[in-house]
Motif scaffolding. Sequence first.
Motif, mmCIF file in Angstrom:
data_model
loop_
_atom_site.group_PDB
_atom_site.id
_atom_site.type_symbol
_atom_site.label_atom_id
_atom_site.label_comp_id
_atom_site.label_asym_id
_atom_site.label_seq_id
_atom_site.Cartn_x
_atom_site.Cartn_y
_atom_site.Cartn_z
ATOM 1 N N ALA A 216 -12.815 13.030 49.077
ATOM 2 C CA ALA A 216 -13.554 14.216 48.643
ATOM 3 C C ALA A 216 -14.163 14.036 47.273
ATOM 4 C CB ALA A 216 -12.635 15.432 48.639
ATOM 5 N N MET A 217 -13.649 13.064 46.506
ATOM 6 C CA MET A 217 -14.146 12.851 45.153
ATOM 7 C C MET A 217 -15.123 11.686 45.146
ATOM 8 S SD MET A 217 -10.599 13.251 42.995
ATOM 9 C CE MET A 217 -11.486 12.912 41.471
ATOM 10 N N ALA A 218 -16.248 11.900 44.492
ATOM 11 C CA ALA A 218 -17.242 10.844 44.374
ATOM 12 C C ALA A 218 -16.768 9.827 43.346
ATOM 13 C CB ALA A 218 -18.592 11.425 43.960
ATOM 14 N N PRO A 219 -16.964 8.511 43.574
ATOM 15 C CA PRO A 219 -16.532 7.518 42.589
ATOM 16 C C PRO A 219 -17.298 7.652 41.288
ATOM 17 C CG PRO A 219 -17.888 6.505 44.285
ATOM 18 C CD PRO A 219 -17.628 7.914 44.736
ATOM 19 N N ILE A 220 -16.607 7.441 40.211
ATOM 20 C CA ILE A 220 -17.210 7.539 38.889
ATOM 21 C C ILE A 220 -17.667 6.152 38.483
ATOM 22 C CG2 ILE A 220 -16.803 8.136 36.476
ATOM 23 C CD1 ILE A 220 -14.659 10.065 37.431
ATOM 24 N N ALA A 221 -18.932 6.039 38.122
ATOM 25 C CA ALA A 221 -19.474 4.741 37.739
ATOM 26 C C ALA A 221 -18.907 4.338 36.389
ATOM 27 C CB ALA A 221 -21.000 4.816 37.663
ATOM 28 N N PRO A 222 -18.563 3.068 36.223
ATOM 29 C CA PRO A 222 -18.045 2.624 34.918
ATOM 30 C C PRO A 222 -19.139 2.684 33.863
ATOM 31 C CG PRO A 222 -18.454 0.750 36.353
ATOM 32 C CD PRO A 222 -18.663 1.972 37.194
ATOM 33 N N PRO A 223 -18.750 2.890 32.626
ATOM 34 C CA PRO A 223 -19.760 2.959 31.564
ATOM 35 C C PRO A 223 -20.423 1.607 31.370
ATOM 36 C CG PRO A 223 -17.538 2.910 30.627
ATOM 37 C CD PRO A 223 -17.377 3.068 32.109
ATOM 38 N N PRO A 224 -21.692 1.607 30.990
ATOM 39 C CA PRO A 224 -22.387 0.325 30.773
ATOM 40 C C PRO A 224 -21.807 -0.381 29.559
ATOM 41 C CG PRO A 224 -23.761 2.142 30.033
ATOM 42 C CD PRO A 224 -22.574 2.763 30.698
ATOM 43 N N PRO A 225 -21.837 -1.709 29.558
ATOM 44 C CA PRO A 225 -21.322 -2.439 28.383
ATOM 45 C C PRO A 225 -22.215 -2.213 27.181
ATOM 46 C CG PRO A 225 -22.425 -3.934 29.899
ATOM 47 C CD PRO A 225 -22.378 -2.598 30.587
ATOM 48 N N PRO A 226 -21.664 -2.309 26.017
ATOM 49 C CA PRO A 226 -22.508 -2.158 24.812
ATOM 50 C C PRO A 226 -23.583 -3.235 24.774
ATOM 51 C CG PRO A 226 -20.325 -3.029 24.258
ATOM 52 C CD PRO A 226 -20.268 -2.596 25.682
#
Length: 284
Positions: A216-226
């Motif tokens: 039911a929960m959409a996957p959270i995309a990882p933050p982009p690298p600096p």
Amino acid sequence: MNENWGRCILARSPFYARETIMRTKTLIALLVIGLPFTAGAQNKSAIEKKLVDEYALTQATADQTDIVTAGAILVLKKGNIVMGPSTQTTIYQSTYRDGKISANLAGKMSNGLGRFSRLPGASAPQAPATRTFVPGEKMWVTKIECRDDGVVFDLFTDAYADVRYRAALKFAFDKHGVMPPADQMSAMVGEVFKVQPADDKAAPTAAASAPAPDPAMAPIAPPPPPPDAPAAPPKELKIGQTKDEVIANFGQPEKIVKLGTKEILYYKDLGKVTFVNGKVTDVQ
């Protein structure tokens, strides 16, 4: 004329009867003689098949200096086995009979000469003539052959001081030369060797062991690298690295072989990585 022909047939009938009886006896004798040979050949095949299934064969190179395909690792449980360098033409053979391993004449003479060569004032040998393997040491088997008087194992070892060794060990049948059943022969070999169990498979990855996400929960995309993050350095394999460093860079190997202070890791892409005392000494 017909009467004379009939008399001739009757006169010759005893001859044909005797000839038929003799041929029948000869045929029966041939069949009886041939049965033990057929049964023996079948029993030899059964013994060889069972032992090869239990002790997987190793394929050595043609010049007997390395291993192409590693099979089961055999651990010596009892007795001493005299072996010679794998590249020499002489193959030392020992015999296992009545619970004991005894070297043949060549092996006994070689051991005696080796003791004399260490006397004060005697010159040191150029290369090790033989090496005696004791319980707890490991080796491979490259051939298993069932003969009329016993089963012969061709043995092959890892390198000791850059020398590999080989020898033959015959498991002799009883004093009457009676070939035992395959199960009994397997039990006899088991008195001398045990197979080193394969190492446990690599642990499952974190992704495989993690619980499945809630659908039911959409996957959270990882933050982009600096943007100024440096690129990861390329993975390298060099002499002197530890086993942990190699596994950290290249993952778990397909197979691990342990031989005393030496350990060999087999990788599909890298090939064979050899460790001595926990550090890389050779890469092939």
